[in-house]
Design a protein around this motif. Sequence first.
Motif, mmCIF file in Angstrom:
data_model
loop_
_atom_site.group_PDB
_atom_site.id
_atom_site.type_symbol
_atom_site.label_atom_id
_atom_site.label_comp_id
_atom_site.label_asym_id
_atom_site.label_seq_id
_atom_site.Cartn_x
_atom_site.Cartn_y
_atom_site.Cartn_z
ATOM 1 N N CYS A 194 -26.288 -80.394 52.870
ATOM 2 C CA CYS A 194 -24.824 -80.384 53.015
ATOM 3 C C CYS A 194 -24.271 -81.793 53.194
ATOM 4 O O CYS A 194 -23.205 -82.121 52.660
ATOM 5 C CB CYS A 194 -24.422 -79.513 54.206
ATOM 6 N N TRP A 240 -27.713 -66.656 54.538
ATOM 7 C CA TRP A 240 -26.328 -67.139 54.450
ATOM 8 C C TRP A 240 -25.811 -67.621 55.795
ATOM 9 O O TRP A 240 -24.950 -68.503 55.870
ATOM 10 C CB TRP A 240 -25.417 -66.039 53.888
ATOM 11 N N ARG A 241 -26.355 -67.079 56.909
ATOM 12 C CA ARG A 241 -25.918 -67.553 58.229
ATOM 13 C C ARG A 241 -26.339 -69.007 58.440
ATOM 14 O O ARG A 241 -25.589 -69.817 59.005
ATOM 15 C CB ARG A 241 -26.513 -66.663 59.327
ATOM 16 N N LEU A 286 -24.073 -71.147 56.196
ATOM 17 C CA LEU A 286 -22.718 -71.208 56.742
ATOM 18 C C LEU A 286 -22.656 -72.094 57.983
ATOM 19 O O LEU A 286 -21.710 -72.883 58.165
ATOM 20 C CB LEU A 286 -22.230 -69.793 57.086
ATOM 21 N N GLY A 287 -23.694 -72.012 58.812
ATOM 22 C CA GLY A 287 -23.739 -72.863 60.000
ATOM 23 C C GLY A 287 -23.823 -74.333 59.653
ATOM 24 O O GLY A 287 -23.142 -75.177 60.246
ATOM 25 N N VAL A 327 -22.964 -75.795 56.720
ATOM 26 C CA VAL A 327 -21.716 -76.215 56.066
ATOM 27 C C VAL A 327 -20.621 -76.417 57.112
ATOM 28 O O VAL A 327 -19.866 -77.397 57.063
ATOM 29 C CB VAL A 327 -21.278 -75.174 55.012
ATOM 30 N N SER A 328 -20.538 -75.516 58.079
ATOM 31 C CA SER A 328 -19.521 -75.620 59.127
ATOM 32 C C SER A 328 -19.728 -76.872 59.964
ATOM 33 O O SER A 328 -18.766 -77.575 60.292
ATOM 34 C CB SER A 328 -19.554 -74.381 60.027
ATOM 35 N N LEU A 329 -20.981 -77.156 60.323
ATOM 36 C CA LEU A 329 -21.267 -78.339 61.135
ATOM 37 C C LEU A 329 -20.854 -79.616 60.409
ATOM 38 O O LEU A 329 -20.155 -80.471 60.972
ATOM 39 C CB LEU A 329 -22.751 -78.381 61.487
ATOM 40 N N GLY A 350 -18.812 -79.911 57.860
ATOM 41 C CA GLY A 350 -17.366 -79.906 57.674
ATOM 42 C C GLY A 350 -16.618 -80.304 58.931
ATOM 43 O O GLY A 350 -15.658 -81.088 58.874
ATOM 44 N N LEU A 351 -17.036 -79.774 60.089
ATOM 45 C CA LEU A 351 -16.382 -80.128 61.360
ATOM 46 C C LEU A 351 -16.549 -81.609 61.675
ATOM 47 O O LEU A 351 -15.626 -82.257 62.186
ATOM 48 C CB LEU A 351 -16.956 -79.272 62.495
#
Length: 629
Positions: free
Chosen positions: A117, A177-178, A181-182, A184-186, A188-189
């Motif tokens: 990511c 996917w979890r 998603l985790g 990508v979220s990290l 992105g944040l």
Amino acid sequence: MTHPENIPAAEMENEVLALRKQNWVAPMDAVLRSLVEIPAAALVVAEVGVLLTGVVARYVFHQPLVWSDELASMLFLWLAMLGSVVAFQRGEHMRMTALVSKVQPSVRAFLDVVAICAALAFLLLLVEPAFEFASEESFITTPALEIPNVWRAAALPVGMGFMILSALLRLAEVGNWRLVLGAVSLVGLLVVGMVLLQPLFLGLGNLNLLVFFVGVVAAAVFAGVPIAFAFGLATAGYIALTTDTPMLVVVGRMDEGMSHLILLSVPLFVFLGQLIEMTGMARAMVAFLASLLGHVRGGLSYVLVGAMYLVSGISGSKAADMAAVAPVLFPEMRARGAKPGDLVALLSATGAQTETIPPSLVLITIGAVTGVSISALFTGGMLPGVVLGATLCAVVWWRYRGEDLSHVRRASRREIGRAFLISVPAIALPFLIRAAVIEGVATATEVSTIGIAYAVLVGLLVYRQFDWRRLGPMLVDTAALSGAILLIIGAATGMAWALTQSGFSASLASAMASLPGGAPVFLAISCVAFIILGSVLEGIPAIVLFGPLLFPIARQVGIHEVHYSMVVILAMGIGLFAPPFGVGYYAACAISRIHPDEGMRPIVGYVLALVVGLAVVAAVPWISIGFLG
């Protein structure tokens, strides 16, 4: 048989995702790999053909081809970018995994996805500026071929686009996917958080250098993000959030770093190293050395030191060197009672010892980024390797002084003579390469093509070991390794430019030049610094990033640039091949198929010997510059 109702929901979900991946991700990945690997392999062949044709036309027919270097340069950027894509698809971009490998498997899996990511974030940040850069290059016409330069510059956005697709496919391959998603979220944040902190960064001044080039780089590198992308993220963040400079400039600096024609010798020497192993030339050299010293206590360890010295003079790639020598020697050394840990420790130590042997990729890189004469570096690099080899041999003598050789038969003079005759075509290659450069037959970039042509002929006509089926995979491997190296150089060039623009380089130069003690203190500090940098950043990134900053200071305090090059390269090599962080050590373990834990204790003595050799080379400049004339 297990019934569906007895399978946990999460497990069923993973099985369904795995099936979906099998249905559509694998075919797409295969198509994408073909789209990239075939052109990348063809570009390696094309570069060899163009440069070799230029040498023959100039030296044999006295009719220089004015367009050969220009065409080679255009193809080179495409080779670098497509090679980077291949390395990305294979997960072969250089990264530091010393810390990541020690965490729980679940955390390691998460960090692996975070690394993808983070690389994707960097590529998304730069792909639009790369398109803009390529479109601006359309207004420039090349002088010899008279075609728009956009044909060369288009390699940047195309390569980034392929890597974005590869990153998305790799995320789809994860299946959980979890986890995705985790991650990508990290990432992105973190990106959003940095953007929101921009007003704070604008008021920090040069403290931003610590935030981005120490904090961001360290966090990314230790988290397992590939080094090229860690450098790129830090540079892009610094430029975007603390300056008014357009991101287009970062792309331009990356282009400049990756396009230097001298660096074209990187893929060519990597390919040459693979040819040496495939054609049996390395085996012939090692067999001759073994016939000479096999009956001596620790004799095969001496052979390992000598073989790495000779092979390094041919391939320029440490991985190729170790892969050529270890499979030949290690079985017999094990049969004689050598412990696996000592074998991998000595192999790793010889990797550090031979970093200065021409045509080392590090020598070529240091010449490209600092302006030091490649020919002078090739000449100056021979004797420092001998000095460090002697210190390693002293440790070998001490460790094997009581070895029982009653069961070992000494080779007869007839056998030694036969082994020598067989090895002559192989041993001649390093001397052929060096003579071609010194006599002006070919440049340091072109000389590798002479070596490739020689290796092909010797493999076909003399040793008759030329496996045509291996040629394709070798070309793709060459592109992948070269792309990984060149992307680091491009990203590090952008970072070095940002550091220079900030005034950091001037401040560093002033501070280092004002140190008490003059040249000896500066050399000592450089040794310590590059041992640390070599272990953390690997060799080439450390050279590209800090070479342009420190070499002017070395000249200012009166240190010869070739002497300083040798000290820096050897120090960096010790860091690169010494555990626990040196990735070269883990490469040696992988090639030897020996667990890293086994070599930790035996390598201590060899590392101390290397440090003693480094001190001798630093203290006696003649070792590096005595034969420069």
